[in-house]
Structures are given as C-alpha cells and as structure tokens.
Design a protein around this motif. Structure first.
Motif, PDB file in Angstrom:
ATOM      1  N   ILE A  34       0.826  -1.208   0.000  1.00 33.32           N
ATOM      2  CA  ILE A  34       0.000   0.000   0.000  1.00 33.32           C
ATOM      3  C   ILE A  34       0.863   1.262   0.000  1.00 33.32           C
ATOM      4  N   ALA A  35       2.182   1.071  -0.053  1.00 36.29           N
ATOM      5  CA  ALA A  35       3.104   2.205  -0.112  1.00 36.29           C
ATOM      6  C   ALA A  35       4.303   1.846  -0.985  1.00 36.29           C
ATOM      7  N   GLY A  36       4.872   2.866  -1.607  1.00 39.00           N
ATOM      8  CA  GLY A  36       6.089   2.668  -2.379  1.00 39.00           C
ATOM      9  C   GLY A  36       5.837   2.292  -3.831  1.00 39.00           C
ATOM     10  N   PRO A  37       6.917   2.173  -4.600  1.00 41.49           N
ATOM     11  CA  PRO A  37       6.817   1.922  -6.041  1.00 41.49           C
ATOM     12  C   PRO A  37       6.648   0.442  -6.354  1.00 41.49           C
ATOM     13  N   VAL A  38       6.397   0.170  -7.613  1.00 42.86           N
ATOM     14  CA  VAL A  38       6.541  -1.179  -8.138  1.00 42.86           C
ATOM     15  C   VAL A  38       7.852  -1.213  -8.914  1.00 42.86           C
ATOM     16  N   SER A  85       6.481   4.846  -9.870  1.00 44.07           N
ATOM     17  CA  SER A  85       6.191   5.397  -8.543  1.00 44.07           C
ATOM     18  C   SER A  85       4.762   5.114  -8.088  1.00 44.07           C
ATOM     19  N   HIS A  86       4.570   5.294  -6.784  1.00 40.34           N
ATOM     20  CA  HIS A  86       3.236   5.158  -6.187  1.00 40.34           C
ATOM     21  C   HIS A  86       2.247   6.151  -6.799  1.00 40.34           C
ATOM     22  N   ILE A  87       2.740   7.312  -7.207  1.00 43.12           N
ATOM     23  CA  ILE A  87       1.869   8.336  -7.820  1.00 43.12           C
ATOM     24  C   ILE A  87       1.302   7.817  -9.137  1.00 43.12           C
ATOM     25  N   GLU A  88       2.173   7.243  -9.955  1.00 43.45           N
ATOM     26  CA  GLU A  88       1.716   6.722 -11.244  1.00 43.45           C
ATOM     27  C   GLU A  88       0.861   5.467 -11.070  1.00 43.45           C
ATOM     28  N   ILE A  89       1.156   4.673 -10.038  1.00 43.06           N
ATOM     29  CA  ILE A  89       0.307   3.515  -9.739  1.00 43.06           C
ATOM     30  C   ILE A  89      -1.129   3.979  -9.501  1.00 43.06           C
ATOM     31  N   ASP A  90      -1.291   5.058  -8.730  1.00 38.99           N
ATOM     32  CA  ASP A  90      -2.626   5.594  -8.479  1.00 38.99           C
ATOM     33  C   ASP A  90      -3.282   6.112  -9.755  1.00 38.99           C
ATOM     34  N   GLU A  91      -2.465   6.603 -10.681  1.00 38.39           N
ATOM     35  CA  GLU A  91      -3.013   7.195 -11.909  1.00 38.39           C
ATOM     36  C   GLU A  91      -3.429   6.150 -12.937  1.00 38.39           C
ATOM     37  N   GLU A 173      10.855  -0.923   7.108  1.00 41.82           N
ATOM     38  CA  GLU A 173      12.074  -1.741   7.068  1.00 41.82           C
ATOM     39  C   GLU A 173      11.744  -3.209   7.297  1.00 41.82           C
ATOM     40  N   LYS A 174      10.576  -3.453   7.903  1.00 44.65           N
ATOM     41  CA  LYS A 174      10.133  -4.837   8.141  1.00 44.65           C
ATOM     42  C   LYS A 174       9.068  -5.276   7.135  1.00 44.65           C
ATOM     43  N   ASN A 175       8.040  -4.438   6.955  1.00 44.71           N
ATOM     44  CA  ASN A 175       6.914  -4.879   6.111  1.00 44.71           C
ATOM     45  C   ASN A 175       7.054  -4.481   4.646  1.00 44.71           C
ATOM     46  N   LYS A 176       8.042  -3.629   4.329  1.00 43.81           N
ATOM     47  CA  LYS A 176       8.322  -3.206   2.945  1.00 43.81           C
ATOM     48  C   LYS A 176       7.112  -2.556   2.267  1.00 43.81           C
ATOM     49  N   GLY A 177       6.197  -2.030   3.073  1.00 39.02           N
ATOM     50  CA  GLY A 177       5.030  -1.348   2.518  1.00 39.02           C
ATOM     51  C   GLY A 177       3.810  -2.227   2.360  1.00 39.02           C
ATOM     52  N   TYR A 178       3.952  -3.518   2.654  1.00 40.89           N
ATOM     53  CA  TYR A 178       2.798  -4.418   2.561  1.00 40.89           C
ATOM     54  C   TYR A 178       1.816  -4.122   3.703  1.00 40.89           C
ATOM     55  N   PRO A 179       0.537  -4.433   3.494  1.00 42.71           N
ATOM     56  CA  PRO A 179      -0.483  -4.066   4.484  1.00 42.71           C
ATOM     57  C   PRO A 179      -0.559  -5.020   5.670  1.00 42.71           C
ATOM     58  N   THR A 180       0.509  -5.061   6.448  1.00 44.54           N
ATOM     59  CA  THR A 180       0.487  -5.840   7.688  1.00 44.54           C
ATOM     60  C   THR A 180      -0.418  -5.132   8.696  1.00 44.54           C
ATOM     61  N   LEU A 181      -0.796  -5.843   9.741  1.00 47.98           N
ATOM     62  CA  LEU A 181      -1.655  -5.263  10.767  1.00 47.98           C
ATOM     63  C   LEU A 181      -1.012  -4.018  11.370  1.00 47.98           C
ATOM     64  N   THR A 193       1.258   8.934   4.317  1.00 49.25           N
ATOM     65  CA  THR A 193       2.470   9.662   3.957  1.00 49.25           C
ATOM     66  C   THR A 193       2.425   9.984   2.462  1.00 49.25           C
ATOM     67  N   PRO A 194       3.340  10.811   1.994  1.00 49.86           N
ATOM     68  CA  PRO A 194       3.409  11.066   0.552  1.00 49.86           C
ATOM     69  C   PRO A 194       3.747   9.825  -0.267  1.00 49.86           C
ATOM     70  N   LEU A 195       4.214   8.744   0.374  1.00 55.71           N
ATOM     71  CA  LEU A 195       4.591   7.532  -0.358  1.00 55.71           C
ATOM     72  C   LEU A 195       3.475   6.485  -0.406  1.00 55.71           C
ATOM     73  N   HIS A 196       2.363   6.746   0.249  1.00 54.96           N
ATOM     74  CA  HIS A 196       1.271   5.775   0.227  1.00 54.96           C
ATOM     75  C   HIS A 196       0.497   5.833  -1.096  1.00 54.96           C
ATOM     76  N   ARG A 197      -0.006   4.673  -1.497  1.00 55.90           N
ATOM     77  CA  ARG A 197      -0.848   4.564  -2.689  1.00 55.90           C
ATOM     78  C   ARG A 197      -2.287   4.833  -2.254  1.00 55.90           C
ATOM     79  N   LYS A 198      -2.789   5.977  -2.609  1.00 55.53           N
ATOM     80  CA  LYS A 198      -4.109   6.399  -2.114  1.00 55.53           C
ATOM     81  C   LYS A 198      -5.219   5.458  -2.583  1.00 55.53           C
ATOM     82  N   THR A 199      -5.102   4.944  -3.802  1.00 54.05           N
ATOM     83  CA  THR A 199      -6.153   4.054  -4.303  1.00 54.05           C
ATOM     84  C   THR A 199      -6.179   2.728  -3.551  1.00 54.05           C
ATOM     85  N   PHE A 200      -5.073   2.389  -2.906  1.00 58.45           N
ATOM     86  CA  PHE A 200      -5.006   1.141  -2.150  1.00 58.45           C
ATOM     87  C   PHE A 200      -5.551   1.300  -0.720  1.00 58.45           C
TER      88      PHE A 200
END
Length: 206
Positions: A34-38, A85-91, A173-181, A193-200
């Motif tokens: 839910i955060a960061g690039p692909v 980037s996460h921005i383009e992922i949302d777009e 550093e642990k979850n790498k942006g995955y949606p852990t609890l 944060t500015p790095l989150h994927r808003k659509t996610f």
C-alpha cells in the motif's frame, strides 16, 4: 532439490535455437503493498551460467536474496531495473504500472535479447519486435525470471528501507510497505504519507 534448480536452467535453454541466443527473464516486485513503487527487473545470462541456489525470490530468505543479488549482477550478461512510482500507480492502476516497469527494464538493457520471458500471463506492448512469452509461475520455472525476481525484490526492499528512515512509524524496514496489521494501524494512527498509494487505502478507511 538440485534437480529442481537444474530444471530452471533447462527450461530457459529449451528456447535456445539458431534464432534465439540471448534470453531475458523479467519479473516485478511490489504489486501488493500500500506504499512505495513497483519495481521490475530484466536479466540476461549466458546459456552455460548457472547457480543452483537461484529460485523464486519469495522462497528465499532476505539474507540469501542479498547474496544472490550480488552473484547475479556479477555473473549476468546484462541486467536492468524499471521503477514506477506510487503516484503513477494511483493514476494508471497497479497492473499497468507493473507492465510499464517491466517495459522500462527491458528497454534499458544494454544488450538486446532475442526472446523475453515474462512472469505471469500479461505482457507489455513491444516496440522492439522482440518475441515475448508469458510464463505463469515463471519465477519457479525459469532461471532468468527467478533471477529477475531476486533483483526486483532486493531493489524494492532497499528503497523501502531507505524510506523507513523518514517514516519510522510505519515499520517499512520490516513490512516493505505491505499491508500488515502494524502498518494498517500506523496509517490509522498517523495518517498517510506522501509515499502511500491512495487508491489502495480506500478499503482501509471505508
């Protein structure tokens, strides 16, 4: 187990013929976070180059992936990385972003392959007239795709570890942006944060 790994190289070499000498394996990392690039990677090996430890990155420990990352970049003919980037992922959505990252990785290879093997069942539009084959579960079948999966995964993990220094509350550093609890709770507590994927994040806040 060695036989399993030998089958990865045999799979790639089965495509080699008088017209196909160089094969690029392509894979991505980061469709689910839910955060960061692909991040995608493309890797080309000589048909004789082999390492029995190479496997689908998801089946390897983080330490082993880091070790194999170094082996791959030192022993491959060519490798390249594509980042969207996460921005383009949302777009454009995550599927299109993943395919775009793969295309960037292939286009940036310094040596052009004769055949491209892509993990999954979707392909990007090909401007270079290079043959493309999609391989379902290719990261567990192809040596080159498995190698690309390692390059993509390690590269993306490093990006998220670096980002976690700016946003330590989210434990990237642990979850790498995955949606852990813990990550989801941090979003609810501290906001996005500015790095989150808003659509996610729609499902989380709904």
């Amino acid at each position: 187990m060695i036989e399993k790994y030998n089958s990865l190289k045999k799979f790639d070499n089965s495509f080699i013929n008088s017209n196909v000498k160089l094969i690029a394996g392509v894979d991505e990392a980061g469709r689910g976070p839910i955060a960061g690039p692909v991040v995608a990677a493309a890797v080309i090996f000589d048909k004789k180059k082999f390492n029995p430890q190479i496997n689908d990155s998801k089946k390897l420990s983080e330490k082993k992936r880091e070790e194999l990352f170094e082996w791959i970049i030192q022993n491959c003919i060519s490798y390249s990385i594509g980042i969207v980037s996460h921005i383009e992922i949302d777009e454009i959505n995550i599927l299109q972003a993943s395919l775009k990252a793969m295309k960037i990785a292939v286009d940036n290879l310094k040596i052009k392959p004769h055949l491209i093997l892509i993990d999954g069942n979707k392909s990007f539009s090909n401007d270079n007239e290079i043959d493309i084959k999609t391989i379902v579960k290719g990261d567990s079948k192809s040596f080159a795709i498995a190698s690309a999966s390692i390059i993509a995964k390690v590269t993306r993990d490093r990006i998220m570890k670096e980002a976690s220094l700016m946003h330590p509350e989210y434990l990237w550093e642990k979850n790498k942006g995955y949606p852990t609890l813990q990550h989801i709770e941090a979003v609810k507590t501290f906001g996005i944060t500015p790095l989150h994927r808003k659509t996610f994040l729609k499902n989380i806040f709904e």
